[in-house]
Design a protein around this motif. Structure first.
Motif, mmCIF file in Angstrom:
data_model
loop_
_atom_site.group_PDB
_atom_site.id
_atom_site.type_symbol
_atom_site.label_atom_id
_atom_site.label_comp_id
_atom_site.label_asym_id
_atom_site.label_seq_id
_atom_site.Cartn_x
_atom_site.Cartn_y
_atom_site.Cartn_z
ATOM 1 N N VAL A 188 29.175 66.544 23.653
ATOM 2 C CA VAL A 188 29.710 66.606 25.025
ATOM 3 C C VAL A 188 31.141 67.166 24.978
ATOM 4 O O VAL A 188 31.505 68.073 25.746
ATOM 5 N N LEU A 189 31.928 66.649 24.038
ATOM 6 C CA LEU A 189 33.329 67.094 23.958
ATOM 7 C C LEU A 189 33.433 68.545 23.473
ATOM 8 O O LEU A 189 34.255 69.315 23.984
ATOM 9 N N VAL A 190 32.573 68.903 22.513
ATOM 10 C CA VAL A 190 32.579 70.291 22.021
ATOM 11 C C VAL A 190 32.217 71.245 23.165
ATOM 12 O O VAL A 190 32.815 72.324 23.303
ATOM 13 N N ASN A 191 31.259 70.836 24.000
ATOM 14 C CA ASN A 191 30.875 71.690 25.134
ATOM 15 C C ASN A 191 32.056 71.923 26.080
ATOM 16 O O ASN A 191 32.246 73.025 26.590
ATOM 17 N N TYR A 192 32.842 70.871 26.309
ATOM 18 C CA TYR A 192 34.035 71.058 27.150
ATOM 19 C C TYR A 192 35.022 72.022 26.479
ATOM 20 O O TYR A 192 35.575 72.914 27.117
ATOM 21 N N LEU A 193 35.214 71.794 25.173
ATOM 22 C CA LEU A 193 36.167 72.649 24.432
ATOM 23 C C LEU A 193 35.775 74.120 24.478
ATOM 24 O O LEU A 193 36.623 75.005 24.569
ATOM 25 N N ASN A 194 34.459 74.362 24.408
ATOM 26 C CA ASN A 194 33.970 75.743 24.385
ATOM 27 C C ASN A 194 33.644 76.272 25.773
ATOM 28 O O ASN A 194 33.226 77.423 25.920
ATOM 29 N N GLY A 195 33.807 75.442 26.768
ATOM 30 C CA GLY A 195 33.434 75.842 28.127
ATOM 31 C C GLY A 195 34.509 76.662 28.822
ATOM 32 O O GLY A 195 35.559 76.969 28.237
ATOM 33 N N GLU A 196 34.238 76.988 30.103
ATOM 34 C CA GLU A 196 35.172 77.884 30.813
ATOM 35 C C GLU A 196 36.551 77.258 31.021
ATOM 36 O O GLU A 196 37.538 77.970 31.205
ATOM 37 N N ASN A 197 36.611 75.907 31.013
ATOM 38 C CA ASN A 197 37.915 75.262 31.157
ATOM 39 C C ASN A 197 38.432 74.728 29.829
ATOM 40 O O ASN A 197 39.218 73.770 29.786
ATOM 41 N N GLY A 198 37.976 75.347 28.753
ATOM 42 C CA GLY A 198 38.324 74.897 27.407
ATOM 43 C C GLY A 198 39.820 74.724 27.165
ATOM 44 O O GLY A 198 40.238 73.811 26.444
ATOM 45 N N SER A 199 40.634 75.573 27.799
ATOM 46 C CA SER A 199 42.080 75.489 27.554
ATOM 47 C C SER A 199 42.663 74.165 28.078
ATOM 48 O O SER A 199 43.750 73.755 27.664
#
Ligand SMILES: CCCCCCCC/C=C\CCCCCCCC(=O)N[C@@H](COP(=O)(O)O)[C@H](O)/C=C/CCCCCCCCCCCCC
Length: 218
Positions: A67-78
């Motif tokens: 779940v956390l990796v998906n956030y990190l790699n997602g469009e709002n990763g920054s």
């Protein structure tokens, strides 16, 4: 031995985990999410090498890491570079279910909180391992650490399953061997080095969550 089935790239090495926890803190003491999840990945490798009886625990940890990796790699990763920036971003944008599970059941904040509570278990367990003697039982050390930390948040059925899994933990000598560090004295020295790092990451996260009243997220 349980650890011998692991292939080389799956083989656990405590030194590697220690290195990832060393990278976790920025100069101004922010916690980098990338290294935090990398630390957990390393620990899951260890758990997997202990056998399939720990599969249900490993699966839950892997899900949360993902779940956390998906956030990190997602469009709002920054916004997810540090735990501090994640908390700010998710709170500012009302992306966290604060009192009951609703439209954000897998927010970064609540997902990380579960791993954060597990980090406290790890800290307690490693401290017991560090100060243990040859005849100490890993199952007892693990259960005591669990009862003082994660168990406070788990329902009966999870506590029961966890308790049963702890019973099949290898004895201290085999356990130290799976840690893949060297002789027991070296393991103890390594634990002495790892613990302050893990404690600092835990404390910083705990204070951040306390400050934003996030310690009881559903
Ligand atoms: C350095 C070498 C020695 C230590 C190596 C330890 C390796 C441990 C690796 C991973 C630990 C697992 C982390 C588990 C995270 C659990 C998060 C959690 O609390 N999840 C529950 C709540 O989630 P939500 O439903 O709210 O989403 C979930 O219900 C949990 C289910 C699975 C059971 C969790 C039991 C945790 C026991 C932790 C002890 C692990 C035993 C390791 C033995 C060495």
């Amino acid at each position: 031995m349980a650890g011998s089935v692991a292939s080389d790239d799956q083989k656990f090495c405590l030194t590697e985990v220690l290195d990832t926890f060393k990278l976790c803190l920025s100069e101004n003491k922010e916690v980098y999410l990338e290294h935090y999840v990398a630390g957990w990945r390393g620990l899951v490798k260890f758990l997997n090498s202990l056998g399939s009886v720990f599969g249900f625990i490993s699966k839950d940890a892997v899900n949360k890491i993902q779940v956390l990796v998906n956030y990190l790699n997602g469009e709002n990763g920054s916004q997810y570079v540090t735990v501090q920036s994640m908390v700010k971003y998710e709170l500012d944008n009302e992306l966290v279910d604060l009192t009951k599970r609703g439209s954000h059941p897998e927010s970064g904040c609540r997902t990380l909180l579960r791993l954060h509570r597990a980090l406290r278990w790890l800290e307690l367990f490693l401290e017991r391992l560090r100060t243990s003697t040859e005849d100490s039982k890993t199952s007892v050390m693990c259960a005591e650490s669990y009862n003082e930390s994660l168990a406070l948040y788990h329902p009966w059925v999870v506590r029961k399953a966890a308790g049963m899994a702890f019973c099949v933990l290898p004895g201290r000598p085999a356990f130290f061997e799976v840690m893949n560090v060297g002789p027991p004295e070296q393991v103890v020295a390594m634990l002495g080095e790892a613990l302050p790092l893990i404690s600092e990451v835990y404390q910083i996260t705990e204070e951040l969550y306390a400050q934003h009243l996030l310690l009881d997220l559903p």
